[in-house]
Design a protein around this motif. Structure first.
Motif, PDB file in Angstrom:
ATOM      1  N   TYR A   1     -65.437  45.988  -3.938  1.00  0.00           N
ATOM      2  CA  TYR A   1     -65.352  46.166  -5.395  1.00  0.00           C
ATOM      3  C   TYR A   1     -65.697  47.591  -5.831  1.00  0.00           C
ATOM      4  N   PRO A   2     -66.733  48.229  -5.291  1.00  0.00           N
ATOM      5  CA  PRO A   2     -66.977  49.631  -5.665  1.00  0.00           C
ATOM      6  C   PRO A   2     -65.815  50.549  -5.294  1.00  0.00           C
ATOM      7  N   VAL A   3     -65.115  50.229  -4.218  1.00  0.00           N
ATOM      8  CA  VAL A   3     -63.938  51.020  -3.846  1.00  0.00           C
ATOM      9  C   VAL A   3     -62.873  50.904  -4.928  1.00  0.00           C
ATOM     10  N   ALA A   4     -62.624  49.663  -5.387  1.00  0.00           N
ATOM     11  CA  ALA A   4     -61.649  49.455  -6.458  1.00  0.00           C
ATOM     12  C   ALA A   4     -62.085  50.179  -7.730  1.00  0.00           C
ATOM     13  N   TRP A   5     -63.386  50.128  -8.034  1.00  0.00           N
ATOM     14  CA  TRP A   5     -63.915  50.813  -9.223  1.00  0.00           C
ATOM     15  C   TRP A   5     -63.692  52.318  -9.123  1.00  0.00           C
ATOM     16  N   GLY A   6     -63.987  52.892  -7.970  1.00  0.00           N
ATOM     17  CA  GLY A   6     -63.843  54.328  -7.798  1.00  0.00           C
ATOM     18  C   GLY A   6     -62.405  54.796  -7.909  1.00  0.00           C
ATOM     19  N   LEU A   7     -61.453  53.950  -7.506  1.00  0.00           N
ATOM     20  CA  LEU A   7     -60.043  54.325  -7.567  1.00  0.00           C
ATOM     21  C   LEU A   7     -59.422  54.087  -8.929  1.00  0.00           C
ATOM     22  N   SER A   8     -60.046  53.237  -9.743  1.00  0.00           N
ATOM     23  CA  SER A   8     -59.459  52.895 -11.041  1.00  0.00           C
ATOM     24  C   SER A   8     -60.304  53.419 -12.197  1.00  0.00           C
ATOM     25  N   GLU A   9     -61.323  52.686 -12.625  1.00  0.00           N
ATOM     26  CA  GLU A   9     -62.143  53.128 -13.760  1.00  0.00           C
ATOM     27  C   GLU A   9     -62.825  54.468 -13.506  1.00  0.00           C
ATOM     28  N   GLY A  10     -63.228  54.685 -12.270  1.00  0.00           N
ATOM     29  CA  GLY A  10     -63.979  55.896 -11.966  1.00  0.00           C
ATOM     30  C   GLY A  10     -63.119  57.127 -11.795  1.00  0.00           C
ATOM     31  N   GLY A  11     -62.231  57.102 -10.810  1.00  0.00           N
ATOM     32  CA  GLY A  11     -61.484  58.311 -10.452  1.00  0.00           C
ATOM     33  C   GLY A  11     -60.096  58.413 -11.024  1.00  0.00           C
ATOM     34  N   ASN A  12     -59.593  57.331 -11.667  1.00  0.00           N
ATOM     35  CA  ASN A  12     -58.238  57.364 -12.235  1.00  0.00           C
ATOM     36  C   ASN A  12     -57.212  57.761 -11.168  1.00  0.00           C
TER      37      ASN A  12
ATOM     38  N   VAL B   1     -50.427  57.756 -13.546  1.00  0.00           N
ATOM     39  CA  VAL B   1     -51.805  57.864 -14.054  1.00  0.00           C
ATOM     40  C   VAL B   1     -51.994  59.136 -14.876  1.00  0.00           C
ATOM     41  N   SER B   2     -50.899  59.739 -15.285  1.00  0.00           N
ATOM     42  CA  SER B   2     -51.026  60.924 -16.128  1.00  0.00           C
ATOM     43  C   SER B   2     -51.247  60.504 -17.571  1.00  0.00           C
TER      44      SER B   2
ATOM     45  N   LEU C   1     -67.281  52.917 -19.063  1.00  0.00           N
ATOM     46  CA  LEU C   1     -67.084  53.317 -20.454  1.00  0.00           C
ATOM     47  C   LEU C   1     -67.479  54.767 -20.715  1.00  0.00           C
ATOM     48  N   VAL C   2     -68.176  55.402 -19.761  1.00  0.00           N
ATOM     49  CA  VAL C   2     -68.573  56.808 -19.914  1.00  0.00           C
ATOM     50  C   VAL C   2     -67.395  57.691 -19.486  1.00  0.00           C
ATOM     51  N   ASP C   3     -67.120  58.747 -20.262  1.00  0.00           N
ATOM     52  CA  ASP C   3     -65.963  59.587 -19.958  1.00  0.00           C
ATOM     53  C   ASP C   3     -66.348  60.941 -19.360  1.00  0.00           C
ATOM     54  N   SER C   4     -67.572  61.054 -18.844  1.00  0.00           N
ATOM     55  CA  SER C   4     -67.998  62.306 -18.206  1.00  0.00           C
ATOM     56  C   SER C   4     -68.458  62.004 -16.788  1.00  0.00           C
ATOM     57  N   ARG C   5     -68.867  63.059 -16.075  1.00  0.00           N
ATOM     58  CA  ARG C   5     -69.300  62.862 -14.695  1.00  0.00           C
ATOM     59  C   ARG C   5     -70.580  62.042 -14.581  1.00  0.00           C
ATOM     60  N   TYR C   6     -71.275  61.816 -15.705  1.00  0.00           N
ATOM     61  CA  TYR C   6     -72.478  60.983 -15.666  1.00  0.00           C
ATOM     62  C   TYR C   6     -72.152  59.537 -15.297  1.00  0.00           C
ATOM     63  N   LYS C   7     -70.887  59.166 -15.380  1.00  0.00           N
ATOM     64  CA  LYS C   7     -70.502  57.803 -14.994  1.00  0.00           C
ATOM     65  C   LYS C   7     -70.883  57.504 -13.544  1.00  0.00           C
ATOM     66  N   TRP C   8     -70.890  58.552 -12.695  1.00  0.00           N
ATOM     67  CA  TRP C   8     -71.159  58.325 -11.283  1.00  0.00           C
ATOM     68  C   TRP C   8     -72.632  58.034 -11.011  1.00  0.00           C
ATOM     69  N   ALA C   9     -73.514  58.409 -11.941  1.00  0.00           N
ATOM     70  CA  ALA C   9     -74.921  58.023 -11.811  1.00  0.00           C
ATOM     71  C   ALA C   9     -75.059  56.509 -11.968  1.00  0.00           C
TER      72      ALA C   9
ATOM     73  N   PRO D   1     -59.566  51.874 -24.903  1.00  0.00           N
ATOM     74  CA  PRO D   1     -59.117  53.144 -24.309  1.00  0.00           C
ATOM     75  C   PRO D   1     -60.299  54.100 -24.122  1.00  0.00           C
ATOM     76  N   ILE D   2     -60.457  54.622 -22.915  1.00  0.00           N
ATOM     77  CA  ILE D   2     -61.516  55.571 -22.585  1.00  0.00           C
ATOM     78  C   ILE D   2     -60.879  56.847 -22.039  1.00  0.00           C
ATOM     79  N   HIS D   3     -61.354  57.976 -22.531  1.00  0.00           N
ATOM     80  CA  HIS D   3     -60.837  59.257 -22.064  1.00  0.00           C
ATOM     81  C   HIS D   3     -61.177  59.432 -20.588  1.00  0.00           C
ATOM     82  N   VAL D   4     -60.175  59.769 -19.788  1.00  0.00           N
ATOM     83  CA  VAL D   4     -60.375  59.877 -18.342  1.00  0.00           C
ATOM     84  C   VAL D   4     -61.117  61.166 -18.001  1.00  0.00           C
ATOM     85  N   GLU D   5     -61.953  61.098 -16.983  1.00  0.00           N
ATOM     86  CA  GLU D   5     -62.647  62.302 -16.514  1.00  0.00           C
ATOM     87  C   GLU D   5     -61.711  63.185 -15.711  1.00  0.00           C
ATOM     88  N   TYR D   6     -60.817  62.548 -14.929  1.00  0.00           N
ATOM     89  CA  TYR D   6     -59.925  63.298 -14.043  1.00  0.00           C
ATOM     90  C   TYR D   6     -58.484  63.115 -14.519  1.00  0.00           C
ATOM     91  N   SER D   7     -57.837  64.212 -14.897  1.00  0.00           N
ATOM     92  CA  SER D   7     -56.424  64.183 -15.264  1.00  0.00           C
ATOM     93  C   SER D   7     -55.589  64.332 -14.000  1.00  0.00           C
TER      94      SER D   7
END
Length: 301
Positions: free
Chosen positions: A213-224, A100-101, A156-164, A88-94
């Motif tokens: 694959y990056p699109v799937a990542w951005g919609l799931s792990e990245g952007g929730n 997805v809440s 695994l990063v729960d802040s905006r630094y994940k996008w770097a 479980p990783i804390h989401v950046e975007y609620s």
């Protein structure tokens, strides 16, 4: 007692790991889908192995590489279907969407373990088909590992630094795409029209799918943005096309291509005349004893 046909993996294994509970997690439907892809991967693997036995042992390289890809993926999908291999990783975007809440989302690290093993094997399939030199092949695999590892760290990063880390992975992907659509494609052309055709067919499929694959990542792990069940479908369809379907096209394309044409001349014991020549007993006028010494004639007294 009557056995229940329902899939209870989500109930049995639960969503709590290391003291944290993922409230954004797969349901029974997501688990069912993961198990379905696991079955498809497993069946594909046995088909590829069966087709390998129609070839000489020295010509089975691409069959074994492709079978290894789907078997590793099958284990990963069994793990995810069992609701294991995540944290479980804390989401950046609620989000307000009830699907997805929540505060913690299931991040499947086992997916990245799968990719760390299987994507280099897929690149081996392609770059060996193109006859690329080993230094280039090894460098592309290293770049691929950078892409996978940065994707995992970002997830695994729960802040905006994940996008770097997401950006680092995308830069690595750009280089891999360049290799597939330009340099390796030109190199494959030198080996004949049939080799160029199979590389173009499989390389184009891989390029299009890997860009998604990056699109799937951005919609799931990245952007929730999408629910974990939708994530399962998105990644599952991509993996099914990128592994079993890719493998079927590759093996079909290689049906009349001998690996020796691509610089992959492999010796086999059964076909190596020099080995059998060494094992053949030699008949001569002089016999050696078991120690390899030539017996001396005894002199008369």
């Amino acid at each position: 007692m009557q056995l229940s046909p329902r899939n209870n993996a989500v109930i049995v294994n639960g969503n709590t790991v290391n003291g944290k509970t993922a409230d954004i997690a797969i349901t029974e439907r997501g688990s069912d889908f993961y198990f379905a892809i696991c079955a498809a991967m497993t069946v594909s693997g046995f088909c590829f192995i069966a087709l390998a036995y129609r070839k000489q042992r020295r010509d089975r390289l691409f069959h074994y590489l492709t079978a290894a890809v789907v078997f590793v993926a099958a284990i990963a999908y069994f793990t995810m279907g069992s609701n294991l291999g995540f944290t479980p990783i804390h989401v950046e975007y609620s989000r307000s969407n009830p699907k997805v809440s929540g505060s913690y989302r299931s991040i499947y690290y086992v997916r990245y373990i799968d990719w760390f093993i299987t994507t280099p094997l897929l690149l081996l399939d392609l770059l060996l088909t193109a006859g690329m030199p080993w230094p280039t092949l090894l460098w592309v695999i290293i770049v691929d590992w950078i892409m996978i590892i940065t994707g995992l760290i970002g997830a695994l990063v729960d802040s905006r630094y994940k996008w770097a880390y997401f950006a680092f992975g995308c830069f690595a992907l750009v280089y891999i795409v360049y290799q597939l659509v330009w340099e390796s494609r030109i190199h494959a052309r030198a080996y004949g029209r049939d080799v160029e055709r199979v590389f173009t067919m499989c390389g184009s499929l891989t390029t299009v799918l890997w860009i998604l694959y990056p699109v799937a990542w951005g919609l799931s792990e990245g952007g929730n943005v999408i629910a974990p069940d939708s994530e399962a479908v998105f990644y599952g369809v991509l993996d099914f096309l990128a592994k079993p379907i890719f493998g079927a096209l590759l093996i079909w394309g290689h049906r009349n291509i001998e690996p020796a044409r691509l610089g992959l001349a492999i010796k086999d014991y059964d076909g190596d005349a020099s080995v059998h020549e060494k094992q053949r007993p030699h008949n001569g006028t002089t016999n050696a004893d078991a120690t390899g010494n030539i017996p001396q004639a005894s002199s008369a007294v």
